[in-house]
Design a protein around this motif. Structure first.
Motif, PDB file in Angstrom:
ATOM      1  N   GLN A 141      16.046  52.341  44.071  1.00  0.00           N
ATOM      2  CA  GLN A 141      16.138  51.714  45.398  1.00  0.00           C
ATOM      3  C   GLN A 141      14.817  51.060  45.765  1.00  0.00           C
ATOM      4  O   GLN A 141      14.776  49.915  46.181  1.00  0.00           O
ATOM      5  N   PHE A 142      13.694  51.807  45.555  1.00  0.00           N
ATOM      6  CA  PHE A 142      12.387  51.250  45.945  1.00  0.00           C
ATOM      7  C   PHE A 142      12.056  50.052  45.070  1.00  0.00           C
ATOM      8  O   PHE A 142      11.715  48.987  45.580  1.00  0.00           O
ATOM      9  N   GLN A 185      23.330  64.278  48.964  1.00  0.00           N
ATOM     10  CA  GLN A 185      23.344  62.874  49.414  1.00  0.00           C
ATOM     11  C   GLN A 185      22.299  62.079  48.642  1.00  0.00           C
ATOM     12  O   GLN A 185      22.549  60.970  48.187  1.00  0.00           O
ATOM     13  N   GLN A 186      21.108  62.667  48.425  1.00  0.00           N
ATOM     14  CA  GLN A 186      20.059  61.958  47.687  1.00  0.00           C
ATOM     15  C   GLN A 186      20.524  61.677  46.268  1.00  0.00           C
ATOM     16  O   GLN A 186      20.286  60.605  45.716  1.00  0.00           O
ATOM     17  N   LEU A 187      21.225  62.638  45.660  1.00  0.00           N
ATOM     18  CA  LEU A 187      21.714  62.413  44.294  1.00  0.00           C
ATOM     19  C   LEU A 187      22.713  61.264  44.293  1.00  0.00           C
ATOM     20  O   LEU A 187      22.656  60.375  43.441  1.00  0.00           O
ATOM     21  N   ILE A 188      23.597  61.260  45.304  1.00  0.00           N
ATOM     22  CA  ILE A 188      24.606  60.190  45.367  1.00  0.00           C
ATOM     23  C   ILE A 188      23.906  58.842  45.521  1.00  0.00           C
ATOM     24  O   ILE A 188      24.206  57.877  44.819  1.00  0.00           O
ATOM     25  N   ASP A 189      22.894  58.810  46.417  1.00  0.00           N
ATOM     26  CA  ASP A 189      22.137  57.549  46.595  1.00  0.00           C
ATOM     27  C   ASP A 189      21.535  57.102  45.266  1.00  0.00           C
ATOM     28  O   ASP A 189      21.603  55.952  44.879  1.00  0.00           O
ATOM     29  N   LYS A 190      20.943  58.064  44.541  1.00  0.00           N
ATOM     30  CA  LYS A 190      20.279  57.708  43.278  1.00  0.00           C
ATOM     31  C   LYS A 190      21.313  57.096  42.328  1.00  0.00           C
ATOM     32  O   LYS A 190      21.067  56.092  41.678  1.00  0.00           O
ATOM     33  N   LEU A 191      22.482  57.688  42.287  1.00  0.00           N
ATOM     34  CA  LEU A 191      23.490  57.180  41.341  1.00  0.00           C
ATOM     35  C   LEU A 191      23.992  55.812  41.786  1.00  0.00           C
ATOM     36  O   LEU A 191      24.132  54.905  40.998  1.00  0.00           O
TER      37      LEU A 191
END
Ligand SMILES: CNCCCN(C)c1ncc(F)c(N2CC(C(=O)NCc3cnc4ccccn34)C2)n1
Length: 406
Positions: free
Chosen positions: A24-25, A13-19
């Protein structure tokens, strides 16, 4: 089984968010981003309001606690040293990791005017697992009028074992809060990575001093037609420097070096102005930390100086060597001696002090000597950042940068 599945899911999920939402920050921070670049007026992006600054530290996840590091305390200095030695910046192939010494960290982080709550640690059960630092600077941006008191941020580091806990953004927000409380609203920092939005992208160049070792540690490689002995001949240097009157800087030189430095730096779009107190701190020689040499002519007139700092890298897995000894070009001012000759002497002095390689960025007037002295472009890019400031020009050329961050 359940736990493993859960971890893989959250990691994916973190990888998907990064992509999906990179940086984000940083999208939440006052940094110019590409599309609104032309709308922003030069100067602060957000006007800070002192009364609105949060008075208490940001919340940390359970068991984590804030901790002001006292670098003068041997035990705390050791903790910082070990955290960085084991968890700080590595090259892309994980062959090298910086090994900043305690003496170096005291030089870099205890300048005149330092604040005791700007060396920020995060601890879990008395163990240091996170770190970020600020030092107070006065930065001139694009002209003499833009004289901004701000902070220079450095040494952001989170222990390898607790990454992806989103601790880095909390460290950044906390030091931002502690800078705002001092009524300062800008920051300057550098990084090898690209996040929104660099004001300049500079490149590292390397001059081999010990060709054999650089090949043995994997820093350099031999092409088909090259041999170690040919490389050693190619990069061979004279035993002694050439420039008459070249000698280590002493206290008595501080006034002249301050004048030379400040007059030189005003040629650039980004530069600090140094008091004599600050020149004492940043340039008086410290063994295995900073080397500064001046050129003294008749009647004690100092016309030039050169300086380089010591930043070794741990060679992570190598049967023969534990460290790469690197000297980094700091500030060099040549008003009478040709810059190429002055820097050739810097190479000879660094070689004699035991360094394996001499690194320099393509900033200031460095491109005047890089090629002629056989520096090779490295794979390392160093990006310069200004927090909460829109430049008049979108980007600065490397040769317009007049500041070196260690
Ligand atoms: C404020 N702080 C920025 C300075 C930190 N500095 C010195 C740094 N930041 C990013 C880099 F890309 C970099 N490079 C020097 C060049 C180089 O020597 N590359 C091979 C190498 C040897 N050892 C290491 C350790 C880490 C990374 C690359 N390494 C690339 N230097």
């Amino acid at each position: 089984q359940q736990l493993v599945v859960k971890n893989i899911t959250s990691y994916n999920q973190q990888l998907i968010d990064k992509l999906n939402k990179p940086h984000q920050f940083w999208q939440t921070q006052p940094m110019p981003n590409i599309n609104e670049m032309d709308k922003l007026l030069p100067g602060p992006i957000q006007q800070g309001v002192l009364a609105e600054v949060r008075k208490d530290p940001l919340n940390l996840i359970d068991k984590f606690e804030w901790f002001n590091v006292d670098l003068r305390n041997e035990e705390q200095a050791q903790q910082v040293y070990t955290l960085l030695k084991e968890n700080y910046v590595e090259d892309d192939d994980n062959m090298f990791r910086f090994d900043y010494s305690i003496d170096f960290l005291r030089w870099a982080l205890l300048p005149p005017g330092q604040y005791s709550d700007w060396l920020i640690g995060v601890r879990v059960n008395q163990k240091l697992v996170g770190f970020i630092t600020g030092i107070p600077v006065t930065l001139y941006i694009e002209n003499e009028q833009n004289k901004i008191k701000m902070t220079e941020i450095n040494f952001l580091c989170v222990h390898k074992k607790i990454r992806a806990n989103r601790l880095a953004p909390v460290l950044i927000k906390e030091i931002t809060r502690r800078v705002h409380i001092k009524n300062m609203w800008q920051a300057v920092y550098t990084a090898g990575i690209v996040v929104p939005t660099p004001i300049s992208q500079t490149r590292y160049y390397h001059r081999s001093l010990n060709a054999k070792k650089l090949i043995e540690v994997g820093f350099s490689s031999l092409s088909a037609r090259q041999t170690i002995s040919r490389q050693q001949k190619l990069y061979k240097l004279p035993e002694e420097p050439k420039t008459p009157g070249l000698r280590p800087m002493k206290k008595k030189d501080v006034a002249q070096v301050t004048k030379l430095l400040n007059d030189y730096l005003k040629n650039f779009k980004l530069y600090f102005k140094y008091s004599e107190e600050e020149v004492k701190h940043w340039f008086l020689p410290r063994k295995d930390v900073i080397s500064t040499y001046v050129v003294e002519k008749e009647q004690g007139v100092v016309t030039d100086f050169l300086s380089f700092y010591n930043l070794p890298s741990q060679v992570i897995k190598n049967p023969k060597h534990t460290h790469l000894r690197a000297a980094y070009s700091y500030y060099n001012v040549a008003t009478q001696t040709p810059i190429v000759q002055l820097m050739y002497d810097a190479l000879i002095l660094a070689k004699n002090e035991g360094y394996d390689v001499f690194n320099a960025l393509d900033i200031m007037d460095n491109d005047k000597f890089l090629k002629e002295l056989m520096f090779c472009p490295g794979d390392g890019q160093l990006n310069y950042y200004l927090y909460n400031w829109k430049l008049e020009s979108n980007m600065l050329k490397p040769e317009e940068i007049g500041i070196v961050l260690v």
